[in-house]
Design an enzyme around this catalytic site. Structure first.
Site, mmCIF file in Angstrom:
data_model
loop_
_atom_site.group_PDB
_atom_site.id
_atom_site.type_symbol
_atom_site.label_atom_id
_atom_site.label_comp_id
_atom_site.label_asym_id
_atom_site.label_seq_id
_atom_site.Cartn_x
_atom_site.Cartn_y
_atom_site.Cartn_z
ATOM 1 N N CYS A 53 0.836 -1.203 0.000
ATOM 2 C CA CYS A 53 0.000 0.000 0.000
ATOM 3 C C CYS A 53 0.872 1.255 0.000
ATOM 4 O O CYS A 53 1.323 1.708 1.052
ATOM 5 C CB CYS A 53 -0.933 -0.011 1.213
ATOM 6 S SG CYS A 53 -1.949 1.462 1.287
ATOM 7 N N CYS B 86 -0.489 4.147 2.051
ATOM 8 C CA CYS B 86 -0.388 3.997 3.511
ATOM 9 C C CYS B 86 1.041 4.268 3.973
ATOM 10 O O CYS B 86 1.263 4.858 5.018
ATOM 11 C CB CYS B 86 -0.734 2.591 3.961
ATOM 12 S SG CYS B 86 -2.153 1.876 3.194
ATOM 13 N N ASP B 87 2.013 3.757 3.199
ATOM 14 C CA ASP B 87 3.377 3.661 3.715
ATOM 15 C C ASP B 87 4.392 4.566 3.031
ATOM 16 O O ASP B 87 5.532 4.675 3.495
ATOM 17 C CB ASP B 87 3.858 2.201 3.605
ATOM 18 C CG ASP B 87 2.968 1.260 4.410
ATOM 19 O OD1 ASP B 87 2.408 1.713 5.420
ATOM 20 O OD2 ASP B 87 2.818 0.099 4.017
#
Ligand code: NAP
Length: 320
Positions: free
Chosen positions: A133, A136-137
Site C-alpha cells: 500500500c 499507507c506507507d
C-alpha cells in the site's frame, strides 16, 4: 432473534451502496463490515474518477461518507469479520464467532486483496520495508531509494505517487510490455525519479530486520544482480476474498464469484437469495464506481427476492 431481510458481508463501495439502497427500501439491513472496513479505497489517496467530486476526494473520506449515508437510513453495522456461513435453504446463516445472524438474503461484497510475490523474505519483512500500500506507507520512505513491482496501472500509479517521497523509484516488471494503460506508462516514463527495470523477476527481497535490497534475475540477459532499496512495494494485482464461501458459492478458477449476467437478477449467485457485488465477482472492471453500481443492483435484486417471498406467503395465507 428475528430473521433479517438482508445481511451484507463486506463494506467497500459495493457493500455500502447495497446498504444505502436496502435501508432506503426499509429492509433494515445488517452490515457486517469487517475489522478492515471500507475496502481498498481506505488504502488510496485521492480518488479523481468517482463521479460527483470534480476536485477529487480522499479514499477514506469517500468511504466515511458512504458509511454515514448507510447508517443515516438505518443500516445496523457490526465491526467484525464474518467467520462462517451456511447459505443453503431459505434461511441463510452468518456467524461472527459464536454469534449467529439469520437472513432471508445475503449480499456478498467482501472485495479483493493485494497479491504477494511469494518470496522467501517477503512475509518476514512485511511492514519492515515490504508493503502493498503505497498510500499507507509512502510517507515512511522520504529521501530513500525504493522499488515498485508490477506492470499494471497499480504499479504505475504507485510508482508515480511514491516519487513524492522517495529519492528514486525502480519499477521492476517481468516483461517489457505493460498491462497498464499507455497514459499511465507514459506518465511514469516521463517522471525523472522513476527507473524502469524490465524483463526482470525478483528472486528475493533482502534484509534482516528491514529491507536493504532486492535480488533480481534478467530473463533476457540471464544475469543476476542486486539493487539496494529500503522500500519494496508489491503492486501485482489482487485476489478475491472468497475463502469464507468456498464449497457453497460457485466461483471461477481464479476464485472470483460467478454471478448471472444473463438472468433477470444480474447479481444472483448459484444459491437463491444470495447475491454478490463489487470486486469479489468482478475480475475485469474493478473500479469503485462499478462496484458501487453492482452494490445497487444487488440490493434491488435482494429486494425483489424478498417481495416475491412476501407475495408467496400472502397467497398461501389467503382463503381458498
Ligand atoms: P493488473 O492489471 O492485473 O496488473 C498486474 C501486474 O503485475 C501485471 O503487469 C503482471 O505482469 C504483474 N504480476 C502479476 N503477478 C506477478 C508475479 N507473480 N510476479 C511478477 N509480476 C506479476 O493489476 P493492477 O495493476 O492492480 O490493476 C487492476 C485493475 O485496476 C486494472 O483493471 C487497472 O486498470 C485498474 N486500475 C486502474 C487505476 C487507474 O485508472 N487509476 C489504478 C490502479 C488500478 P504481467 O503483465 O506479465 O502478467
Amino acid at each position: 432473534m428475528s430473521v433479517r431481510n438482508v445481511i451484507i458481508v463486506g463494506s467497500g463501495p459495493a457493500g455500502l451502496t447495497a446498504a444505502i439502497y436496502a435501508s432506503r427500501a426499509n429492509l433494515e439491513p445488517l452490515l457486517i463490515e469487517g475489522y478492515q472496513s471500507g475496502g481498498q479505497l481506505m488504502l488510496t489517496s485521492e480518488v479523481e474518477n468517482f463521479p460527483g467530486f470534480r476536485g477529487g476526494i480522499m479514499g477514506p473520506e469517500l468511504m466515511g461518507e458512504m458509511r454515514a449515508q448507510a447508517a443515516r437510513f438505518g443500516t445496523e453495522i457490526i465491526t467484525a469479520d464474518a467467520t462462517k456461513v451456511d447459505l443453503e435453504g431459505p434461511i441463510k446463516k452468518v456467524w461472527v464467532d459464536d454469534d449467529l445472524y439469520e437472513g432471508h438474503t445475503v449480499i456478498i461484497s467482501t472485495g479483493a486483496k493485494a497479491k504477494l510475490l511469494g518470496l522467501e523474505n517477503e512475509g518476514r519483512l512485511m511492514g519492515r520495508g515490504v508493503s502493498t500500500c503505497a498510500t499507507c506507507d509512502g510517507f515512511f520512505f522520504g529521501g530513500k531509494d525504493i522499488a515498485v513491482i508490477g506492470g499494471g496501472d497499480s504499479a504505475m500509479e504507485e510508482a508515480n505517487f511514491l516519487t513524492r517521497f522517495a529519492n528514486k523509484v525502480y519499477l521492476v516488471h517481468r516483461r517489457d510490455e505493460f498491462r497498464a494503460s499507455p497514459i499511465m506508462v507514459d506518465r511514469a516514463k516521463a517522471n525523472p525519479k522513476i527507473e524502469f527495470v524490465v524483463n526482470t523477476v525478483v528472486e528475493d527481497v533482502l534484509g534482516e530486520d528491514a529491507v536493504t535490497g532486492m535480488a533480481l534475475y534478467n530473463r533476457v540477459t540471464e544475469e543476476r544482480s542486486e539493487i539496494a532499496v529500503e522500500g519494496f512495494f508489491v503492486a501485482i494485482g489482487h485476489k478475491p476474498t472468497t475463502a469464507l464461501f468456498a464449497g457453497q458459492i460457485d466461483m471461477k478458477d481464479n476464485g472470483y464469484i460467478i454471478t448471472s449476467p444473463n438472468k433477470h437478477q444480474q447479481t444472483a449467485t448459484n444459491i437463491p437469495g444470495v447475491y454478490a457485488c463489487g470486486d469479489v465477482q468482478d475480475d475485469h472492471y474493478r473500479q469503485a464506481i462499478t462496484a458501487a453500481g453492482s452494490g445497487c443492483q444487488a440490493a434491488l435484486d435482494a429486494q425483489h427476492y424478498i417481495e416475491a417471498l412476501e407475495d408467496a406467503a400472502e397467497a398461501a395465507a389467503a382463503p381458498a
